[in-house]
Scaffold this active site. Sequence first.
Site, PDB file in Angstrom:
ATOM      1  N   TYR A  57     -14.348   8.561  -5.074  1.00  0.00           N
ATOM      2  CA  TYR A  57     -13.857   9.597  -4.118  1.00  0.00           C
ATOM      3  C   TYR A  57     -14.687   9.879  -2.900  1.00  0.00           C
ATOM      4  O   TYR A  57     -14.291  10.048  -1.843  1.00  0.00           O
ATOM      5  CB  TYR A  57     -13.583  11.037  -4.826  1.00  0.00           C
ATOM      6  CG  TYR A  57     -12.278  10.743  -5.649  1.00  0.00           C
ATOM      7  CD1 TYR A  57     -10.991  10.588  -4.980  1.00  0.00           C
ATOM      8  CD2 TYR A  57     -12.269  10.462  -6.930  1.00  0.00           C
ATOM      9  CE1 TYR A  57     -10.008  10.613  -5.936  1.00  0.00           C
ATOM     10  CE2 TYR A  57     -11.103  10.329  -7.759  1.00  0.00           C
ATOM     11  CZ  TYR A  57      -9.909  10.488  -6.959  1.00  0.00           C
ATOM     12  OH  TYR A  57      -8.739  10.475  -7.860  1.00  0.00           O
ATOM     13  N   HIS A 112      -0.915  16.812  -4.502  1.00  0.00           N
ATOM     14  CA  HIS A 112      -1.851  16.084  -5.236  1.00  0.00           C
ATOM     15  C   HIS A 112      -3.328  16.682  -4.775  1.00  0.00           C
ATOM     16  O   HIS A 112      -4.371  15.744  -5.202  1.00  0.00           O
ATOM     17  CB  HIS A 112      -1.493  14.543  -5.090  1.00  0.00           C
ATOM     18  CG  HIS A 112      -0.523  14.059  -5.807  1.00  0.00           C
ATOM     19  ND1 HIS A 112      -0.013  12.736  -5.598  1.00  0.00           N
ATOM     20  CD2 HIS A 112       0.478  14.675  -6.829  1.00  0.00           C
ATOM     21  CE1 HIS A 112       0.997  12.703  -6.473  1.00  0.00           C
ATOM     22  NE2 HIS A 112       1.390  13.741  -7.280  1.00  0.00           N
ATOM     23  N   GLY A 179       7.334   6.636   2.880  1.00  0.00           N
ATOM     24  CA  GLY A 179       6.055   6.093   2.512  1.00  0.00           C
ATOM     25  C   GLY A 179       5.620   6.299   1.209  1.00  0.00           C
ATOM     26  O   GLY A 179       4.595   6.039   1.029  1.00  0.00           O
ATOM     27  N   THR A 180       6.671   6.289   0.229  1.00  0.00           N
ATOM     28  CA  THR A 180       6.160   6.312  -1.144  1.00  0.00           C
ATOM     29  C   THR A 180       6.880   5.352  -1.861  1.00  0.00           C
ATOM     30  O   THR A 180       8.167   5.046  -1.837  1.00  0.00           O
ATOM     31  CB  THR A 180       6.381   7.910  -1.894  1.00  0.00           C
ATOM     32  OG1 THR A 180       6.002   7.871  -3.111  1.00  0.00           O
ATOM     33  CG2 THR A 180       7.773   8.574  -1.352  1.00  0.00           C
TER      34      THR A 180
HETATM   35  N1  APR Z   1       5.479   2.343   6.624  1.00  0.00           N
HETATM   36  C1  APR Z   1       6.294   2.905   5.877  1.00  0.00           C
HETATM   37  N2  APR Z   1       5.989   2.636   4.347  1.00  0.00           N
HETATM   38  C2  APR Z   1       4.920   1.863   4.196  1.00  0.00           C
HETATM   39  C3  APR Z   1       3.930   1.295   5.259  1.00  0.00           C
HETATM   40  C4  APR Z   1       4.013   1.828   6.590  1.00  0.00           C
HETATM   41  N3  APR Z   1       3.510   1.354   7.326  1.00  0.00           N
HETATM   42  N4  APR Z   1       3.126   0.699   4.491  1.00  0.00           N
HETATM   43  C5  APR Z   1       3.252   0.530   3.069  1.00  0.00           C
HETATM   44  N5  APR Z   1       4.390   1.615   2.913  1.00  0.00           N
HETATM   45  C6  APR Z   1       5.301   1.843   1.835  1.00  0.00           C
HETATM   46  C7  APR Z   1       5.070   0.572   0.557  1.00  0.00           C
HETATM   47  O1  APR Z   1       6.364  -0.192   0.732  1.00  0.00           O
HETATM   48  C8  APR Z   1       5.187   1.575  -0.717  1.00  0.00           C
HETATM   49  O2  APR Z   1       6.580   1.765  -1.091  1.00  0.00           O
HETATM   50  O3  APR Z   1       4.485   3.094   1.155  1.00  0.00           O
HETATM   51  C9  APR Z   1       4.668   2.972  -0.195  1.00  0.00           C
HETATM   52  C10 APR Z   1       3.274   3.423  -0.708  1.00  0.00           C
HETATM   53  O4  APR Z   1       3.512   3.288  -2.001  1.00  0.00           O
HETATM   54  P1  APR Z   1       2.281   3.838  -3.021  1.00  0.00           P
HETATM   55  O5  APR Z   1       1.009   2.908  -2.836  1.00  0.00           O
HETATM   56  O6  APR Z   1       2.579   3.707  -4.580  1.00  0.00           O
HETATM   57  O7  APR Z   1       1.902   5.261  -2.633  1.00  0.00           O
HETATM   58  P2  APR Z   1       2.454   6.610  -3.412  1.00  0.00           P
HETATM   59  O8  APR Z   1       3.913   6.631  -3.579  1.00  0.00           O
HETATM   60  O9  APR Z   1       1.993   7.578  -2.168  1.00  0.00           O
HETATM   61  O10 APR Z   1       1.781   6.961  -4.610  1.00  0.00           O
HETATM   62  C11 APR Z   1       1.939   8.373  -5.323  1.00  0.00           C
HETATM   63  O11 APR Z   1       0.179   7.397  -6.815  1.00  0.00           O
HETATM   64  O12 APR Z   1      -1.763   6.932  -7.632  1.00  0.00           O
HETATM   65  C12 APR Z   1      -1.108   7.588  -6.930  1.00  0.00           C
HETATM   66  O13 APR Z   1      -2.015   9.830  -6.731  1.00  0.00           O
HETATM   67  C13 APR Z   1      -1.461   8.592  -5.842  1.00  0.00           C
HETATM   68  O14 APR Z   1      -0.195  10.178  -4.396  1.00  0.00           O
HETATM   69  C14 APR Z   1      -0.416   8.993  -5.079  1.00  0.00           C
HETATM   70  C15 APR Z   1       0.685   8.477  -6.021  1.00  0.00           C
END
Ligand code: APR
Length: 239
Positions: A57, A112, A179-180
């Site tokens: 971290y 989170h 973006g998730t």
């Molecule tokens: N614009 C839009 N989407 C994007 C971009 C971009 N430039 N770059 C990547 N992505 C998308 C990816 O295609 C993916 O679907 O963003 C998503 C990111 O997914 P993860 O990496 O899984 O992140 P997230 O969904 O925020 O993760 C959730 O998991 O471990 C953890 O605690 C951590 O809060 C986090 C949680």
Amino acid sequence: MIKTAAPIVVLTGAGISKESGLDTFRDAGGIWSKVRIEDVATPEAFARDPDRVHAFYNARRHSMLDADVKPNAAHLALARLEKTWPGGVLIVTQNIDNLHERAGSQALIHMHGELLKSRCGRCGDVQPCLDDLSVAMACQACGELGVLRPHVVWFGEMPLHMDAIEEALACAGLFISIGTSGNVYPAAGFVEIVRDYANGHTIELNLEPSAGASAFNEAIYGEAGIVVPAYVDRLLDKL
Ligand code: APR
């Protein structure tokens, strides 16, 4: 047609901060391709090897504080939406960075946690934290040594402010997920709460279809810095 009086809930994930220079988790080359969740992001990992968890971290805090890391067009568009939308906008972010607040968003829940805060594992005291954390530090509030941890939610822990989030979802006229990847609950289930309890419109704005893509009414795929401002313009054009 979205009513302009409808409250909007926006869920954001790591993808919205990618164009600001912060890594996502599950994309190729993402954080979880380099380190294992069970080594750095669980209460058990912290109990077993706090130095390693702190190092992970601390490095992420350094990246986040890099002068080149700034809110991008997507963060700025959401702040503009909040200032203008008559029905009100709440951002619920899974991100522990501070880019939404730096963009000017005010109604914001960090479900989170926040990387720029520490928390005492003994008394729960939360403090701003811009520097490295270590096991040698003592809590400012209770004086206990070695119990400070990043104020983040680890796997196996309950996300923060769930009551307020569920209340907002249950009356949302529009839910925008940005973006998730839709892999982590409870956030991945928010779309269903809006659909089933609020009968609101649901849209996914992401680089690619998320794991839960089929649950949304609508989707627009592309980089957040392009598709989010365009979608916000579309909403605000109706006013
Ligand atoms: N614009 C839009 N989407 C994007 C971009 C971009 N430039 N770059 C990547 N992505 C998308 C990816 O295609 C993916 O679907 O963003 C998503 C990111 O997914 P993860 O990496 O899984 O992140 P997230 O969904 O925020 O993760 C959730 O998991 O471990 C953890 O605690 C951590 O809060 C986090 C949680």
